[in-house]
Design an enzyme around this catalytic site. Structure first.
Site, short mmCIF file in Angstrom:
data_model
loop_
_atom_site.label_atom_id
_atom_site.label_comp_id
_atom_site.label_asym_id
_atom_site.label_seq_id
_atom_site.Cartn_x
_atom_site.Cartn_y
_atom_site.Cartn_z
N ARG A 253 0.84 -1.21 0.00
CA ARG A 253 0.00 0.00 0.00
C ARG A 253 0.87 1.26 0.00
O ARG A 253 0.55 2.26 -0.62
CB ARG A 253 -0.96 0.02 1.19
N GLU B 115 -18.48 4.63 0.25
CA GLU B 115 -17.78 3.92 -0.83
C GLU B 115 -18.59 3.87 -2.13
O GLU B 115 -18.03 3.99 -3.22
CB GLU B 115 -17.40 2.51 -0.37
N PHE C 145 -14.14 -2.74 1.98
CA PHE C 145 -15.18 -1.71 1.87
C PHE C 145 -15.39 -1.30 0.42
O PHE C 145 -16.51 -1.07 -0.02
CB PHE C 145 -14.82 -0.49 2.74
N HIS D 241 -5.19 -3.12 2.79
CA HIS D 241 -5.56 -3.90 4.00
C HIS D 241 -6.27 -5.20 3.63
O HIS D 241 -7.24 -5.59 4.27
CB HIS D 241 -6.41 -3.05 4.95
N ARG E 161 -1.33 -4.56 4.26
CA ARG E 161 -0.99 -3.61 5.31
C ARG E 161 0.48 -3.69 5.74
O ARG E 161 1.14 -2.66 5.87
CB ARG E 161 -1.89 -3.85 6.52
C1 LIG Z 1 -17.54 1.18 5.31
C2 LIG Z 1 -16.33 1.60 6.04
N1 LIG Z 1 -15.47 2.47 5.46
C3 LIG Z 1 -14.35 2.84 6.10
C4 LIG Z 1 -14.05 2.36 7.34
C5 LIG Z 1 -12.76 2.75 8.03
N2 LIG Z 1 -13.01 3.57 9.21
C6 LIG Z 1 -13.01 3.05 10.46
S1 LIG Z 1 -13.39 4.18 11.63
C7 LIG Z 1 -13.55 5.42 10.50
C8 LIG Z 1 -13.94 6.80 10.93
C9 LIG Z 1 -15.22 6.80 11.69
O1 LIG Z 1 -15.57 8.08 12.11
P1 LIG Z 1 -16.86 8.32 13.00
O2 LIG Z 1 -18.01 7.62 12.41
O3 LIG Z 1 -17.00 9.77 13.21
O4 LIG Z 1 -16.51 7.55 14.35
P2 LIG Z 1 -15.67 8.05 15.61
O5 LIG Z 1 -14.44 7.21 15.64
O6 LIG Z 1 -15.35 9.49 15.45
O7 LIG Z 1 -16.56 7.81 16.77
C10 LIG Z 1 -13.29 4.92 9.21
C11 LIG Z 1 -13.31 5.71 7.98
C12 LIG Z 1 -14.98 1.45 7.92
N3 LIG Z 1 -14.75 0.90 9.12
N4 LIG Z 1 -16.10 1.10 7.27
#
Ligand SMILES: Cc1ncc(C[n+]2csc(CCOP(=O)(O)OP(=O)(O)O)c2C)c(N)n1
Ligand SMILES: [Mg+2]
Lengths: 319, 280
Positions: A17, A64, A89, A115, A173
């Site tokens: 990556r 996505e 995703f 990943h 990863r």
């Molecule tokens: C469909 C999907 N896309 C990307 C991710 C990667 N990812 C994990 S946590 C996150 C950010 C989440 O932000 P938020 O919903 O604000 O949660 P917080 O940690 O701030 O409570 C991302 C993009 C994922 N888990 N699922």
């Protein structure tokens, strides 16, 4: 990470990556290249492109399907969109959007899933793409590449950007053993023979290539000469190379960091079955989701090790 | 169905501190995970499980008329595990097996491996739809169990959340409550920089929900919001809980964009635990 390697030693290089991210930033010199990420640009390494070309970078957020739709429009308008996210995703969340917006209209969209596989470790099965190669291969016209190391991921990134049509590259990863140099011969659709041998052929891609080389050393100790093929391109598959191996060696073992169905193993078996039926064995995750754990522990537990390849080779040569 | 209810504000505060303590310890021990994500949801889950909101029985975790809590933002698993342990679903000591090989406390919740986990999550955007499934089942079975779903605020960028919101609103699922953990940060940046969400209350209202915004760290406001939600009839309810990502640990609070998905380093752990000040 050790990847269970014990018979050969490799220098550890960057994660695929990371090499992708570096290559993408280089490719940004082409003003048609647009990058779309889904709130994981610090994990996919598209941040480097973002810093250099902020106007041509979109973080569309955790969306996505939307990413793919936007890429579809950009490609239809003549741009070269690169869409990066965690592989699961990207492919699972946006499968229909890829089908309708990318594959069916055969648009020039470059998908990069990071990943992938169980070697992501502790984050666990919800984050592990283990069916992504099967998903990507299912789309008509999709080129599917699974590089084994940093240099080849870098070359593949550039090659895929130059290739017209929908493409998918699968990245991992962890940092991985270095197998290639920056100027190595590496062409999409053409397997690389990393070791010659006439007794058995070990076909692998991704992190399993280094393991296959390690297993080949183990076989050599038994007096068995194994040919090792890096089958980085799963689609279009290098039929000639596989048929040659089936003709010149007694058996074929395929190793991949993926579920049993629909990945490299199935694809190679299709070629072998049609052209030169040969004894085969398969090393993969089987038909199950993994768990959380340290990457090496998971590889060991789910049977993705040099020794698993070695055992499969011994088994298949015995019958 | 039993309902742990402590009228004692100080006892709920103690619970919240213990949850924070265990979130920090388990993720630091694991060497990975999402403490900041988990710390922002502490008061909400403390009130849910100990403020007389959820009806559950850890001895009979699959009893059909239990209330459900679905953590749609699955990466908040350490927070969910901390409250499930506190509620007696498994021993608190097990929290230290988080993310380890063989442990049912996986990096993201797995309903097939751990009792008390109502949905397997980790791919963001799906929990509200799953919650709707439970809410419809309750209606069909003429059961009075309620379903609570928590999403992140970055998570509501996902289109499926709005497909679900439209459905729940149009079906008037008043047995369904959504809590949006509005900590204003996602993985790579501030939510406002990636995809501004405001006005979020209006968005839900326009989808036929009742919605209100609260201070998600005020135990009183959280408790009052759940009382309000249970009183709404004919519509699902959204509680937009204003929170701070990493709440309670200054190291995380001071650089909220830097700590997503990162555990507190071993050498910072003692200071973090001291700030939290749990009586164990
Ligand atoms: C469909 C999907 N896309 C990307 C991710 C990667 N990812 C994990 S946590 C996150 C950010 C989440 O932000 P938020 O919903 O604000 O949660 P917080 O940690 O701030 O409570 C991302 C993009 C994922 N888990 N699922
Ligand atoms: Mg957030």
């Amino acid at each position: 990470m050790s990847f269970g390697l014990s018979r050969v030693s490799f220098e550890t290089g960057p994660a695929t990556r990371e090499a992708f991210g570096e290559a993408l930033a280089e490719a940004g010199a082409n003003k048609d290249v647009i990058v779309i990420d889904g709130d994981v640009n610090n994990s996919t390494f598209t941040n480097k492109f973002k810093d250099m070309y902020p106007d041509r970078f979109f973080n569309v957020g955790i969306a996505e399907s939307n990413m793919i739709g936007i890429a579809s429009g950009l490609a239809a308008a003549g741009k070269i969109p690169v869409v990066a996210s965690f592989s699961t995703f990207l492919l699972s969340n946006a499968f229909d959007q890829i089908r309708m917006g990318v594959a069916f209209p055969n648009l020039n969209v470059k998908l990069v899933g990071t990943h992938a596989g169980i070697s992501i470790g502790e984050d666990g099965p919800s984050q592990m793409a283990v069916e992504d190669v099967a998903q990507a291969c299912a789309f008509p016209g999709m080129t599917v590449v699974v590089p084994a190391d940093g240099p080849s991921a870098s070359i593949a990134t550039h090659a895929l950007l130059e290739r017209e049509g929908p493409t998918f590259m699968r990245c991992g990863r962890p940092g991985v053993p270095l197998l290639y140099g920056p100027a190595s011969d590496f062409q999409i659709g053409k397997a690389n023979t990393l070791r010659e041998g006439d007794d058995i052929t070990l076909i692998a891609n991704g992190i399993m290539v280094a393991m296959a080389l390690d297993a080949a050393e183990g076989l050599a100790a038994d007096g068995i000469q194994a040919r090792v093929l890096d089958m980085h391109t799963v689609k279009p598959i290098d039929t000639d190379c596989i048929v040659k191996a089936a003709n010149e060696t007694r058996a074929i073992v395929v190793a991949e960091e993926h579920l049993a169905y629909g990945g490299l193993g199935s694809t190679v078996a299709m070629v072998v079955g049609e052209h030169k039926p040969t004894r085969m064995a398969f090393v993969d995750i089987g038909d199950t989701y993994a768990t959380s754990g340290k990457p090496d522990e998971l590889l060991e537990h789910f049977g993705l090790t040099p020794d698993a390849i070695l055992d499969a080779a011994r088994r298949v040569l015995k019958d | 169905m039993p309902q742990a209810r402590t009228e004692e504000r100080t006892e709920l505060e103690r619970v919240a501190r213990r949850l924070r303590h265990n979130i920090v310890r388990s993720t630091t021990e694991a060497g990975s995970g999402h403490p900041s994500t988990s710390l922002s949801m502490v008061e909400v889950v403390a009130v849910l499980y100990f403020g007389g909101v959820l009806r559950y029985d850890p001895q009979q975790p699959h009893q059909p008329d239990r209330d459900r809590f679905i953590l749609s933002k699955g990466h908040g698993a350490p927070g969910l595990y901390a409250v499930l342990a506190e509620a007696g679903f498994f021993p608190v000591e097990d929290l230290m097996t988080l993310r380890k090989m063989g442990s049912p406390l996986e990096g993201h919740p797995n309903m097939r491996r751990l009792a008390g986990v109502e949905a397997s999550t980790g791919s963001l955007g799906q929990g509200l739809s799953m919650g709707i499934g439970h809410a419809h089942a309750a209606r069909l079975d003429e059961s009075d169990f309620r379903t609570y779903v928590m999403t992140g605020d970055g998570e509501v960028e996902q289109g499926q959340v709005w497909e679900a919101a439209m459905h729940a609103g149009n079906h008037g699922l008043d047995n369904l409550t959504l809590i949006v953990d509005r900590n204003r940060h996602q993985q790579t940046d501030a939510v406002a920089k990636v995809q501004p969400l405001d006005p979020l209350v209006d968005k839900f209202e326009s989808f036929n929900w009742e919605a209100r915004e609260i201070d998600g760290h005020s135990l009183d406001e959280v408790a009052a919001a759940f009382d309000w939600a249970r009183g709404v009839s004919g519509k699902p309810q959204a509680i937009i809980a204003r929170t701070v990502k990493g709440k309670g640990v200054s190291l995380l609070e001071e650089a909220q964009d830097k700590w997503h998905g990162k555990p507190i380093p071993k050498e910072e752990e003692a200071r973090a635990l001291q700030e939290i000040g749990a009586e164990l």
